[in-house]
Design an enzyme around this catalytic site. Structure first.
Site, PDB file in Angstrom:
ATOM      1  N   ASP A 199       0.832  -1.194   0.000  1.00 56.59           N
ATOM      2  CA  ASP A 199       0.000   0.000   0.000  1.00 56.59           C
ATOM      3  C   ASP A 199       0.878   1.260   0.000  1.00 56.59           C
ATOM      4  O   ASP A 199       1.873   1.324   0.737  1.00 56.59           O
ATOM      5  CB  ASP A 199      -0.871  -0.030   1.271  1.00 56.59           C
ATOM      6  N   GLU A 257       1.889  -0.443  -4.989  1.00 58.35           N
ATOM      7  CA  GLU A 257       0.959   0.628  -5.357  1.00 58.35           C
ATOM      8  C   GLU A 257       1.751   1.932  -5.307  1.00 58.35           C
ATOM      9  O   GLU A 257       2.021   2.468  -4.229  1.00 58.35           O
ATOM     10  CB  GLU A 257      -0.224   0.699  -4.379  1.00 58.35           C
TER      11      GLU A 257
HETATM   12  C1  GLC Z   1      -4.271   2.896  -0.800  1.00 61.57           C
HETATM   13  C2  GLC Z   1      -5.488   2.018  -0.772  1.00 61.57           C
HETATM   14  C3  GLC Z   1      -6.661   2.828  -0.346  1.00 61.57           C
HETATM   15  C4  GLC Z   1      -6.398   3.368   1.039  1.00 61.57           C
HETATM   16  C5  GLC Z   1      -5.095   4.151   1.089  1.00 61.57           C
HETATM   17  C6  GLC Z   1      -4.643   4.392   2.494  1.00 61.57           C
HETATM   18  O1  GLC Z   1      -4.348   3.883  -1.771  1.00 61.57           O
HETATM   19  O2  GLC Z   1      -5.672   1.396  -2.017  1.00 61.57           O
HETATM   20  O3  GLC Z   1      -7.861   2.106  -0.364  1.00 61.57           O
HETATM   21  O4  GLC Z   1      -7.444   4.203   1.433  1.00 61.57           O
HETATM   22  O5  GLC Z   1      -4.040   3.450   0.459  1.00 61.57           O
HETATM   23  O6  GLC Z   1      -4.203   3.214   3.091  1.00 61.57           O
END
Ligand code: GLC
Length: 514
Positions: A199, A257
């Site tokens: 994340d 991500e």
């Molecule tokens: C990422 C996740 C999202 C979340 C954020 C904070 O972007 O995909 O759903 O709210 O991180 O953890």
């Protein structure tokens, strides 16, 4: 040597709360997922990525973790998790789990200790700073709206949270934090997980000077401007993480991500000894426009090819509006989304799909009183937030629960979904589900589609045409995005997004074997 499984895998994202509920509380859980593994197997994907299922107060539905080495009691137990992994593996499915290293929940014992006593050792795990000119320490804003700092009244210092105040950021310069996460990774690797989705992977370290940042207006979907993130310390960290994963058998994978527009910068994270995969968000955020899509594909393949890494293609996830809706909605949006699926699955690299994408689900308009996303609340309703793509999966039957739960689904499910349930689509050869199953099967069976060389072919404006060839077989992918009707190249049509003759209308795509 066989190529690692993840280089061209098709991974199906499950938003755990919304997939299948086994105990009637209206919230999806691990046993629910386990009961639906045969569905994933029949769908023909290689594995699943599970969003966070750890104990969490739920301020951001699991992305606020209060214990990294357990399962939220509402979602199951560690034993349920072990059985789920064992069953998935027995069916030949991989299990990738979400790891949330940038921030904890404010209910995590570390943060509670940090608040209870400024001298506590756990305080150093977080970013506490004195204010500036009677306000927060700098001008940073939260990705969910409002300031990125909250005042801790007791100590008079502010703490940093790039997301909600209930998600305090960890200080990754603190070595205890680093050591803890190595332990956490091993905990799950020991339990047999096939990898991690990291994340907000570019955010962990903040520039030590915590400098002000110029927020572009309007705030773009990409984070290239966040100069205090993307710190050089990330690379040695991820090299260490890679070594940890490589110490386990079976090819454990990381997928990052990292929401950057600059693909060359992004590719730095997937150099051979760092992470293996990083989502490509430029393709996801692009309009249904042939030249723009071509440009995004080209940039990504060039940048990732430059470091020898596969690209990771994605069009939907739990943070963005469902694709048919983004592509214009209604019949037109649905047609384009099916055409885009053929484009997605013919590109070289790994592919990520979001549960419900195979059913052709559209974004759900929810009444404000049902909304749960912190984005809705922190922007005072200015932004609707992400609940509309998180409505539970319709399995069978009708309202209110469509076989998702015996109770009341945590978000209301639209009546129109009667036609879109898995059961309703299963036996219709022309359904979105049947179409996706065929596409996954063709991709699985075709060396050319999975591993073949990629090359563009010339095509008229508004269209995309490329081939994948493994020396023996060649598969052509033709997409008429917004051009004039496109003459399909000679060959056997393997699959088309709708019934087509020799001409492909705008909003349609086909795979042909030549
Ligand atoms: C990422 C996740 C999202 C979340 C954020 C904070 O972007 O995909 O759903 O709210 O991180 O953890």
């Amino acid at each position: 040597m066989t190529r690692p499984w993840w280089r061209n895998a098709v991974i199906y994202e499950i938003y755990v709360r919304s997939f299948a509920d086994s105990d009637g509380d209206g919230v999806g859980d691990l046993s629910g997922i386990r009961s639906r593994l045969p569905y994933l197997r029949a769908l023909g994907v290689d594995g699943t990525w599970l969003t966070p299922f750890y104990p969490s107060p739920g301020a951001d539905h699991g992305y606020d973790v209060s214990d990294y080495v357990d399962v939220d009691p509402r979602l199951g137990t560690l034993e349920d998790f072990d059985v789920l992994v064992a069953d998935a593996h027995a069916l030949g499915l991989r299990v990738v789990i979400d790891i949330v290293p940038n921030h904890t929940s404010s209910e995590h014992a570390w943060f509670r200790n940090a608040l209870s006593d400024p001298q506590h050792a756990d305080r150093a795990r977080y970013v506490f700073r004195p204010g500036r000119d009677g306000g927060p320490p700098n001008n940073w804003t939260s990705a969910f709206g409002g300031p990125a700092w909250t005042l801790d009244q007791a100590s008079g210092k502010y703490y940093l949270h790039f997301f909600a105040p209930e998600q305090p950021d960890l200080d990754w310069h603190n070595e205890t934090v680093q050591a803890d996460f190595e332990r956490i990774l091993r905990f799950w690797l020991d339990r047999g997980v096939d990898g991690f989705r990291i994340d907000v992977a570019q955010a962990l370290f903040k520039a030590r000077d915590l400098h002000d940042m110029q927020v572009p207006e309007p705030r773009p979907p990409f984070g290239d401007w966040l100069t205090a993130l993307q710190q050089p310390e990330l690379h040695p960290l991820y090299r260490r993480w890679r070594q940890i994963a490589d110490g386990y058998p079976g090819g454990r994978v990381y997928v990052a991500e990292i929401v950057l527009e600059d693909q060359v910068a992004l590719a730095q994270y997937v150099r051979p000894d760092e992470l293996q995969l990083a989502f490509n968000f430029t393709f996801l955020h692009e309009q249904w426009n042939a030249e723009a899509l071509r440009g995004r594909i080209r940039e990504t393949l060039d940048a990732f090819g430059g470091v020898g890494a596969p690209a990771s293609w994605v069009l939907e996830n739990h943070d963005v509006t469902r694709l048919p809706t983004r592509y214009g909605g209604g019949e037109e949006g649905r047609r384009r989304a099916k055409a885009a699926a053929l484009l997605l699955l013919a590109l070289p690299g790994a592919v990520f799909l979001y549960a419900g994408q195979e059913l052709g689900l559209e974004e759900v308009e929810l009444p404000d009183e049902c909304r749960e996303d912190p984005i809705f609340f922190r922007t005072n309703g200015e932004q609707a937030g992400r609940d509309g793509c998180r409505v539970p999966i319709p399995w069978s039957g009708g309202p209110p629960a469509f076989g998702f739960t015996t109770g009341t689904p945590w978000l209301p499910m639209p009546h129109a979904w009667v036609e879109l349930t898995v059961a309703a689509q299963e036996h219709h050869s022309s359904s979105s589900l049947a179409f996706h199953r065929t596409a996954f099967a063709l991709r699985r069976e075709s060396e050319a589609l999975r591993e073949g060389m990629f090359s563009w072919r010339e095509s008229p404006p508004g269209t995309l045409l490329f081939e994948r060839s493994d020396g023996g077989a060649t598969v052509l992918c033709a997409v008429n995005v917004d051009g004039d009707p496109l003459e399909l190249p000679a060959g056997d049509v393997l699959l088309a997004s709708e019934e087509v003759g020799s001409l492909l209308p705008p909003g349609a795509a086909a795979w042909t074997r030549i």
